[in-house]
Write an enzyme that holds these catalytic residues in place. Sequence first.
Site, mmCIF file in Angstrom:
data_model
loop_
_atom_site.group_PDB
_atom_site.id
_atom_site.type_symbol
_atom_site.label_atom_id
_atom_site.label_comp_id
_atom_site.label_asym_id
_atom_site.label_seq_id
_atom_site.Cartn_x
_atom_site.Cartn_y
_atom_site.Cartn_z
ATOM 1 C CG HIS A 51 38.612 41.788 47.591
ATOM 2 N ND1 HIS A 51 39.522 40.887 48.415
ATOM 3 C CD2 HIS A 51 38.666 43.021 48.172
ATOM 4 C CE1 HIS A 51 39.833 41.491 49.506
ATOM 5 N NE2 HIS A 51 39.580 42.764 49.291
ATOM 6 C CB ALA A 52 37.498 46.106 43.867
#
Length: 134
Positions: A51-52
């Site tokens: 994820h970011a």
Amino acid sequence: MTANVSLIRFQVHGDDRGSLIALENGHNLPFDVKRVYYIFGTKAGVPRGFHAHRQLKQVLVAMSGSVTVKTEHGGKTETHLLNRPDEGLLIEGLVWREMHDFSPDCVLTVLADEYYNESDYIRDYTVFKQEDAT
Ligand code: TYD
């Protein structure tokens, strides 16, 4: 916010009894910590992350054991081996991150500048690539 990934080396206070590291807001940490979490008991061959964050600032420290952290931002990918408690990986802004190859004894501590907020997450790599390109 501009994305950034860099290593921070912490001063070790050592003597014949062993070692000690102190982390202080605004001194050797570049932000004020609101949240600490740690990942441990990871299963062999099982990666995490993927994820970011849009805004979050984090420092990742392998307090024990080792882990490989892959990061990507601005079209640039990097691989960081975290295997010492006096080294922190600072990740700021829109950076895709994956954690691979946790050693069985790994305790990965993460210091963050904000509380847990699911709306700050980008979990879809295609969406990350679109936002990273703008
Ligand atoms: P997850 O985002 O899947 O972990 P990773 O980044 O290692 O892939 O989080 C696992 C679970 O823990 C998920 O149910 C959300 C929860 N969680 C919190 O409640 N607070 C937190 O600060 C974090 C990071 C996760």
